[in-house]
Design an enzyme around this catalytic site. Structure first.
Site, PDB file in Angstrom:
ATOM      1  CG  ASP A  17     -13.842  -6.745   2.011  1.00 49.94           C
ATOM      2  OD1 ASP A  17     -13.611  -6.018   3.007  1.00 49.94           O
ATOM      3  OD2 ASP A  17     -14.334  -6.308   0.952  1.00 49.94           O
TER       4      ASP A  17
ATOM      5  CE1 TYR B  40      -3.537  -2.624   0.692  1.00 52.59           C
ATOM      6  CE2 TYR B  40      -4.648  -0.537   1.039  1.00 52.59           C
ATOM      7  CZ  TYR B  40      -4.704  -1.882   0.797  1.00 52.59           C
ATOM      8  OH  TYR B  40      -5.922  -2.499   0.654  1.00 52.59           O
TER       9      TYR B  40
ATOM     10  CE  LYS C 297       1.636 -18.042  -2.584  1.00 52.33           C
ATOM     11  NZ  LYS C 297       0.731 -19.193  -2.674  1.00 52.33           N
TER      12      LYS C 297
ATOM     13  CG  ASP D 161      -8.087  -4.598   1.573  1.00 48.23           C
ATOM     14  OD1 ASP D 161      -9.008  -4.089   2.225  1.00 48.23           O
ATOM     15  OD2 ASP D 161      -8.029  -4.573   0.329  1.00 48.23           O
TER      16      ASP D 161
ATOM     17  CG  ASP E 232      -2.303 -20.402  -1.338  1.00 53.67           C
ATOM     18  OD1 ASP E 232      -1.812 -20.408  -0.177  1.00 53.67           O
ATOM     19  OD2 ASP E 232      -1.751 -20.978  -2.292  1.00 53.67           O
TER      20      ASP E 232
HETATM   21  C1  IPM Z   1     -10.399  -0.957   3.955  1.00 54.67           C
HETATM   22  C2  IPM Z   1     -10.643  -0.355   2.589  1.00 54.67           C
HETATM   23  C3  IPM Z   1      -9.443   0.512   2.203  1.00 54.67           C
HETATM   24  C4  IPM Z   1      -8.217  -0.385   2.193  1.00 54.67           C
HETATM   25  C5  IPM Z   1      -9.596   1.253   0.883  1.00 54.67           C
HETATM   26  C6  IPM Z   1     -10.846   2.095   0.848  1.00 54.67           C
HETATM   27  C7  IPM Z   1      -8.377   2.077   0.548  1.00 54.67           C
HETATM   28  O1  IPM Z   1     -10.874  -1.351   1.638  1.00 54.67           O
HETATM   29  O2  IPM Z   1     -10.322  -0.196   4.934  1.00 54.67           O
HETATM   30  O3  IPM Z   1     -10.308  -2.171   4.060  1.00 54.67           O
HETATM   31  O4  IPM Z   1      -7.947  -1.037   1.175  1.00 54.67           O
HETATM   32  O5  IPM Z   1      -7.513  -0.422   3.190  1.00 54.67           O
HETATM   33 MN    MN Z   2     -10.860  -3.362   2.429  1.00 56.93          MN
END
Ligand code: IPM
Ligand code: MN
Length: 351
Positions: A249, A142, A189, A245, A221
């Site tokens: 999700d 990042y 990884k 990240d 993975d």
């Molecule tokens: C998160 C979001 C952010 C990230 C984006 C919006 C830059 O997806 O907080 O997880 O990737 O960190």
């Molecule tokens: Mn995110």
């Protein structure tokens, strides 16, 4: 206890859900005899519109002198659909993480008393799930060097980690594991990436000082598969920025609604608390968004930033009760569908 809280409502439903978390925190202050003050500042698209900068200096100053930060959400379709926009709301988010040194992002994944009406997974897979992902937040790909070749036909993003960065977040993970089931899963990884090999080496060295914690390493993975197949097997997961990240999700799907999950970003000075969901622009101003993610972020603030466990539990218990009575916003309830404000009213009543 007297505490000053910076509030960054941001974009989309951010303002309306943080408002509910504030109402709940005010109720806690009244009930337990604390004094919380709230001061607002701009961030994200809202800050670009007003000040021309997604993370203005005055916002940074307010954050640094506050005891904790309550954050809403950022992101606006007007920027998502314009890849050429020079200033983007997300830059504000990344600039803020870096400026406030928010090095550890804590995302708890849990199921309330088997409450997961909209989870795509079978009840026997998710009942009792309760783990925490710790994502390194200000290093790696990042923030590495990025660019294009002079002819524009190739591009690069460098993934770089220093030992210090790994130690800082791993220390947090070891200590949190000690307070929980003493089981730490480090996701990497290392069969391919040199950065992952440095993570492993560093954590193996540190493990000698945390003999009570059992450490396992898992390739990312495989981890992405195990999180969905056997989520019950995890307690604390530690991973780098990008893997964290993606995995968080994925993990949020287990509970059925991303609207209910809170998170904390631990800072060297001030820590920040926010729901894990985004700005949900379609719901903006409609009083339909689920406020529970933000309300529980307030609960995390009480525990993680102020050490007020009893007060934090009071919020969790009220939320648990409200759900067990069948109330919820449209994303979770089948029959007793309430608005953002009505659901908060119920939670406040139960506190
Ligand atoms: C998160 C979001 C952010 C990230 C984006 C919006 C830059 O997806 O907080 O997880 O990737 O960190
Ligand atoms: Mn995110």
């Amino acid at each position: 206890m007297i505490k000053n809280i910076a509030v960054l409502p941001g974009d989309g439903v951010g303002p309306e859900i943080t408002e509910q978390a504030i109402r709940v925190l005010k109720k806690i202050a009244e009930k337990f005899g604390h004094e919380f003050t709230f001061k607002n500042a701009h961030i994200g698209a809202a800050a670009i519109d007003k000040i021309g900068d997604p993370f203005p200096n005055e916002t940074k100053e307010l954050c640094l002198k506050s005891d904790a930060i309550l954050f809403g959400a950022i992101g606006d379709p007007k920027y998502d659909n314009d890849p050429t926009a020079k200033i983007r709301p997300e830059q504000g988010l990344l600039a803020m993480r870096k400026a406030l040194v928010l090095y550890a992002n804590i995302r708890p994944i849990f199921v309330f008393d088997n409450f997961s009406p909209k989870s795509p997974l079978k009840p026997e897979v998710i009942n009792g799930v309760d783990f925490i992902v710790i994502r390194e937040l200000i290093g790696g790909i990042y923030f590495g060097k990025k660019g294009r070749s002079s002819d524009g036909k190739s591009a690069y993003d460098v993934n770089e980690y220093s030992k210090e960065e790994i130690v800082r977040v791993a220390k947090y993970a070891f200590e949190l594991s000690q307070k929980r089931k003493k089981k730490l899963t480090v996701v990497d990884k290392a069969n391919v990436l040199e950065t992952s090999r440095l993570w492993r080496e560093t954590i193996q060295e540190m493990a000698k000082n945390y003999k009570d914690v059992s450490v396992e390493f898992m390739f990312v993975d495989n981890a992405s598969m195990q999180i969905i197949k056997h989520p019950i097997n995890f307690d604390v997961i530690l991973t780098e920025n990008m893997f964290g990240d993606i995995l968080t999700d994925e993990a949020s799907v287990i509970t059925g609604s991303i609207g209910m999950l809170p998170s904390a970003s631990i800072g060297e000075k001030t820590s920040l608390f926010e729901p894990i969901h985004g700005s949900f622009p379609r719901a903006k101003g409609k009083n339909i968004a689920n406020p529970i993610g933000s309300i529980l972020s307030g609960a995390m603030m009480l525990e993680y930033a102020f050490g007020l466990k009893k007060e934090s539990d009071a919020i969790y218990n009220a939320v648990k009760k409200v759900l067990s009575l069948g109330f919820g916003t449209q994303d979770i309830a089948e029959e007793n569908v309430l608005s953002t404000i009505e659901l908060t009213d119920k939670i406040i009543e139960l506190i």
